[in-house]
Structure formats: C-alpha cells, structure tokens
Design a protein around this motif. Structure first.
Motif, PDB file in Angstrom:
ATOM      1  N   LYS A 164      69.013  72.349  66.441  1.00  0.00           N
ATOM      2  CA  LYS A 164      69.746  73.618  66.538  1.00  0.00           C
ATOM      3  C   LYS A 164      70.629  74.197  65.520  1.00  0.00           C
ATOM      4  CE  LYS A 164      71.029  75.107  70.820  1.00  0.00           C
ATOM      5  NZ  LYS A 164      71.553  75.054  72.121  1.00  0.00           N
ATOM      6  N   PHE A 165      71.530  73.149  64.919  1.00  0.00           N
ATOM      7  CA  PHE A 165      72.683  73.487  64.169  1.00  0.00           C
ATOM      8  C   PHE A 165      72.590  72.891  62.626  1.00  0.00           C
ATOM      9  CE2 PHE A 165      74.219  74.200  68.348  1.00  0.00           C
ATOM     10  CZ  PHE A 165      74.000  75.510  68.515  1.00  0.00           C
ATOM     11  N   GLY A 166      71.693  72.040  62.507  1.00  0.00           N
ATOM     12  CA  GLY A 166      71.757  71.145  61.412  1.00  0.00           C
ATOM     13  C   GLY A 166      71.463  71.831  60.256  1.00  0.00           C
ATOM     14  N   HIS A 167      70.738  73.134  60.041  1.00  0.00           N
ATOM     15  CA  HIS A 167      70.402  73.753  58.976  1.00  0.00           C
ATOM     16  C   HIS A 167      71.571  74.811  58.661  1.00  0.00           C
ATOM     17  CE1 HIS A 167      70.010  76.600  62.413  1.00  0.00           C
ATOM     18  NE2 HIS A 167      70.298  77.570  61.673  1.00  0.00           N
ATOM     19  N   ILE A 168      72.724  74.688  59.179  1.00  0.00           N
ATOM     20  CA  ILE A 168      73.945  75.641  58.836  1.00  0.00           C
ATOM     21  C   ILE A 168      74.560  74.658  57.771  1.00  0.00           C
ATOM     22  CG2 ILE A 168      75.980  76.812  59.748  1.00  0.00           C
ATOM     23  CD1 ILE A 168      74.628  77.073  62.291  1.00  0.00           C
ATOM     24  N   SER A 169      74.959  75.426  56.549  1.00  0.00           N
ATOM     25  CA  SER A 169      75.623  74.544  55.538  1.00  0.00           C
ATOM     26  C   SER A 169      76.871  74.057  55.756  1.00  0.00           C
ATOM     27  CB  SER A 169      75.573  75.331  54.283  1.00  0.00           C
ATOM     28  OG  SER A 169      76.433  76.577  54.409  1.00  0.00           O
ATOM     29  N   ASN A 170      77.456  74.650  56.568  1.00  0.00           N
ATOM     30  CA  ASN A 170      78.943  73.863  56.658  1.00  0.00           C
ATOM     31  C   ASN A 170      79.329  73.223  58.121  1.00  0.00           C
ATOM     32  OD1 ASN A 170      79.128  76.286  58.277  1.00  0.00           O
ATOM     33  ND2 ASN A 170      81.208  76.896  57.639  1.00  0.00           N
ATOM     34  N   VAL A 171      77.986  73.055  58.728  1.00  0.00           N
ATOM     35  CA  VAL A 171      78.134  72.183  59.887  1.00  0.00           C
ATOM     36  C   VAL A 171      77.654  70.727  59.752  1.00  0.00           C
ATOM     37  CG1 VAL A 171      77.132  72.072  62.320  1.00  0.00           C
ATOM     38  CG2 VAL A 171      77.631  74.080  61.288  1.00  0.00           C
ATOM     39  N   THR A 172      78.477  69.649  60.136  1.00  0.00           N
ATOM     40  CA  THR A 172      78.146  68.363  60.213  1.00  0.00           C
ATOM     41  C   THR A 172      77.629  67.916  61.520  1.00  0.00           C
ATOM     42  OG1 THR A 172      79.326  67.979  58.146  1.00  0.00           O
ATOM     43  CG2 THR A 172      78.671  66.021  59.306  1.00  0.00           C
ATOM     44  N   VAL A 173      76.624  67.280  61.840  1.00  0.00           N
ATOM     45  CA  VAL A 173      76.451  66.948  63.169  1.00  0.00           C
ATOM     46  C   VAL A 173      76.712  65.508  63.201  1.00  0.00           C
ATOM     47  CG1 VAL A 173      74.438  66.492  64.922  1.00  0.00           C
ATOM     48  CG2 VAL A 173      74.640  68.576  63.679  1.00  0.00           C
ATOM     49  N   LEU A 174      77.485  65.102  64.309  1.00  0.00           N
ATOM     50  CA  LEU A 174      77.783  63.620  64.506  1.00  0.00           C
ATOM     51  C   LEU A 174      77.589  63.137  66.001  1.00  0.00           C
ATOM     52  CD1 LEU A 174      81.174  63.475  62.769  1.00  0.00           C
ATOM     53  CD2 LEU A 174      79.105  62.558  61.891  1.00  0.00           C
ATOM     54  N   PRO A 175      77.161  61.828  66.232  1.00  0.00           N
ATOM     55  CA  PRO A 175      77.225  61.463  67.618  1.00  0.00           C
ATOM     56  C   PRO A 175      78.546  61.245  68.326  1.00  0.00           C
ATOM     57  CG  PRO A 175      77.126  59.505  66.329  1.00  0.00           C
ATOM     58  CD  PRO A 175      76.896  60.907  65.330  1.00  0.00           C
ATOM     59  N   LEU A 176      78.817  61.261  69.525  1.00  0.00           N
ATOM     60  CA  LEU A 176      80.120  61.542  70.031  1.00  0.00           C
ATOM     61  C   LEU A 176      81.203  60.431  69.384  1.00  0.00           C
ATOM     62  CD1 LEU A 176      79.261  62.064  73.886  1.00  0.00           C
ATOM     63  CD2 LEU A 176      80.087  63.740  72.245  1.00  0.00           C
ATOM     64  N   ASP A 177      80.501  59.188  69.258  1.00  0.00           N
ATOM     65  CA  ASP A 177      81.551  58.105  68.791  1.00  0.00           C
ATOM     66  C   ASP A 177      81.614  58.274  67.302  1.00  0.00           C
ATOM     67  OD1 ASP A 177      79.157  57.193  68.064  1.00  0.00           O
ATOM     68  OD2 ASP A 177      79.076  55.477  69.224  1.00  0.00           O
ATOM     69  N   GLY A 178      81.080  59.346  66.616  1.00  0.00           N
ATOM     70  CA  GLY A 178      81.182  59.389  65.147  1.00  0.00           C
ATOM     71  C   GLY A 178      82.270  60.004  64.915  1.00  0.00           C
ATOM     72  N   PHE A 179      83.160  60.241  65.743  1.00  0.00           N
ATOM     73  CA  PHE A 179      84.379  61.259  65.388  1.00  0.00           C
ATOM     74  C   PHE A 179      85.353  60.615  64.275  1.00  0.00           C
ATOM     75  CE2 PHE A 179      86.149  58.717  68.850  1.00  0.00           C
ATOM     76  CZ  PHE A 179      87.349  57.985  68.341  1.00  0.00           C
ATOM     77  N   ARG A 180      85.335  59.336  64.023  1.00  0.00           N
ATOM     78  CA  ARG A 180      86.331  58.488  62.935  1.00  0.00           C
ATOM     79  C   ARG A 180      85.776  59.490  61.817  1.00  0.00           C
ATOM     80  NH1 ARG A 180      85.109  55.294  66.628  1.00  0.00           N
ATOM     81  NH2 ARG A 180      86.698  54.389  68.287  1.00  0.00           N
ATOM     82  N   GLU A 181      84.558  59.912  61.296  1.00  0.00           N
ATOM     83  CA  GLU A 181      84.181  60.496  60.332  1.00  0.00           C
ATOM     84  C   GLU A 181      85.142  61.624  59.842  1.00  0.00           C
ATOM     85  OE1 GLU A 181      80.351  60.915  58.972  1.00  0.00           O
ATOM     86  OE2 GLU A 181      79.472  59.057  60.130  1.00  0.00           O
TER      87      GLU A 181
END
Ligand code: NAP
Length: 279
Positions: A164-181
């Motif tokens: 849905k949102f991965g194509h937006i240039s300033n959006v980074t998709v992460l899993p819920l436990d990926g917040f440490r990034e």
C-alpha cells in the motif's frame, strides 16, 4: 427527538459497532441545529456489504458512515466515488444518489483537526505510524501534506504495508519489532490499529518500553477507552498522548455536511465536543 414520516435516516455500518459514538454525535447535531434526521448503528458482518447497501438504498437511507472492517470493501458496491477517497482507497462516508451511494473520505479533515490540537508545527519532523489499514491512508496523506520529512510505518503484516505505501519515497516500512531502526528522538506517533479496544483492551500493538522512548507526541485513533494502553505507555515514558475523539468529532461534522448539506455551527461543534467527546 421527534421522528415523523419525513425524517431522513442516517447510520453507521461496522463490526464491532457498539463502541461507536457516531450516533450520539449525529443525533446531537440534528437536535441542536434543528435538522430532521435520525442516525442509527447497523452492525454488519464482512461478506454482507453488498446486500446491506442494496437494502439501505431501497429503504432510502440517506447516508451511511463506514467503519472497520468495511472501508475498502464498500468501494466495489458504490455508484461513484470522490477522487480524494479513490486515491486513498478507503471510504468512510456514503451519500445516497438515485442509483446507489457515492463514497467520500472525511478522515482527512478529521485527522488534520486532531493534529492541530497539539498546536505544533510538525514540518521537517519525522513521524511513526503504527498500522496500515483503512485509516492509515488518510493519516499518511495528512502527514505528507504537513511536510513531515520521513514516515516510519510499522505494521504486523509487512507485505500489506509495503504493497500500500512502499512506493512512497519518504516512507520506510518495518515490522512491529523493527522499531529499533528508528533513530532515537521525540517523534510524532500515530497509533492506527484496533489493538487496545474491544477484546484487546489493556493491550498495545507494541509493548516494549524501548519503543516509547522514541515518542514525543502521540495520537491513538481509538477513542474508547478514553486512555488506551498505548497512551498510558507514551505518558509513562514522558510523552504527550491524545485519543482519537477530536478526529471523530470533526470527521462527523464533515460527514453531516455531506449527508444534509448543512454546516454544523461552531457552537454546536463545541457543545458536541464537550458532551460526547470531552475535548
Ligand atoms: P483496519 O483497516 O481493519 O486496519 C487494522 C490495522 O490494525 C492493520 O494495520 C492491522 O495489521 C492492524 N492490526 C489488527 N490487529 C492487530 C494485532 N493484533 N496486532 C497488531 N496489529 C494489528 O482498521 P482501520 O479502519 O484502519 O482503523 C484502525 C483503528 O483506527 C480502529 O481502532 C478505528 O476505530 C480507529 N479509527 C478512528 C477514527 C477516529 O475518528 N478517531 C477514524 C478511523 C479509524 P495487518 O495489516 O497485519 O492486518
């Protein structure tokens, strides 16, 4: 409230629906503004959306709000769709036409008002969004229009969020436990999942206290209970948290305008906020 043969029927479809404050809001608008409408909740299971809309149309239901999980599913049954709602891929307001219903999305207006409540200019800041469902589109749309520099999108199902949102240039998709990034800092965070209401009261989509050190201001779009576990964790970590009542209030004002052509007065908005939302 007096109901006559001329009263126009409005309502809301969703599952669950018993937590909804939309009936209280819309009926208050009608009473305070002297408009002859009545607004009722319609519990609706997935799979019955087409039949429900056909029935509502036959019964001359003048307008419907749509809540989870139907905001996407209704689209294929519409007679027309507002271009903004089409771009977002989610509809929360249906207005009766001769041939069916036309779909709109009033969550954009509602969420803009909710953020304005912080009285903060978020331009150039980073934001965290949890959830990639129907309401996340309007939320991300508003964050983009307010020129936030980057959006960290955390979702249980990464593929869905990417699609849905991965194509937006300033959006980074992460899993819920990926917040440490996410770089440390006091970011704006918007909680857009249903975790924390209904059967999941007392739960948050992320419960690791390390996550909450990254949040400065937060909105949980849930408005019942008044304080969710997510909000409690934000506050415990020193952040500021609001629930989604203001968004609910202002998206309702916009829906009522679309249903009836009537702009609810600022006095009634204030009264509804106090009576129904305690904002
Ligand atoms: P939706 O389309 O059903 O999306 C639900 C989202 O929640 C998805 O991202 C889903 O992840 C995630 N999710 C569901 N169960 C989860 C779990 N156990 N753990 C982690 N993530 C989970 O719903 P929506 O329409 O976007 O609405 C979301 C919330 O916003 C609801 O609570 C709704 O009441 C609220 N809302 C409030 C307002 C307001 O005016 N305040 C307006 C609109 C919506 P997956 O992708 O992995 O399934």
């Amino acid at each position: 409230m007096e109901i006559s043969g001329r009263t126009r029927v409005l309502g809301i479809i969703g599952d669950p629906i018993d937590h909804s404050r939309s009936p209280a809001l819309h009926n208050l608008f009608a009473k305070a503004e002297g408009i002859d409408t009545v607004y009722v909740p319609f519990p609706l299971k997935s799979g019955n959306v087409g039949d429900a809309l056909a029935g509502a149309h036959a019964l001359h239901v003048a307008g419907l709000n749509v809540t989870m999980p139907h905001k996407k599913a209704v689209i294929e049954y519409l007679d027309g769709i507002d271009p903004a709602a089409e771009a977002l891929g989610a509809v929360n307001t249906l207005v009766r036409t001769e041939r069916g219903y036309r779909g709109y999305n009033t969550d954009v207006v509602g969420f803009e008002k909710e953020l304005k409540g912080f009285q903060t200019d978020f331009e150039g800041q980073e934001a965290i969004v949890i959830g990639a469902g129907g309401v996340s589109g309007p939320v991300i749309h508003v964050l983009q229009s307010m020129k936030l520099s980057h959006i960290w999108l955390l979702n249980r199902t990464v593929e869905k969020a990417e699609e849905k949102f991965g194509h937006i240039s300033n959006v980074t998709v992460l899993p819920l436990d990926g917040f440490r990034e996410i770089p440390e800092g006091r970011h704006l965070c918007v909680q857009c999942t249903g975790v924390g209401m209904g059967a999941s009261i007392g739960r948050a989509p992320i419960e690791d206290p390390g996550f909450y050190k990254r949040i400065g201001k937060a909105v949980d779009l849930i408005y019942s209970p008044e304080e969710t576990e997510f909000m409690r964790l934000v506050r415990e970590a020193g952040g500021e948290a609001k629930n989604g009542l203001e968004m609910l209030l202002y998206q309702a004002v916009e829906s009522y305008r679309l249903f009836t052509g009537h702009q609810v007065s600022p006095e009634t908005v204030e009264m509804a906020g106090k009576a129904v939302c305690d904002v």
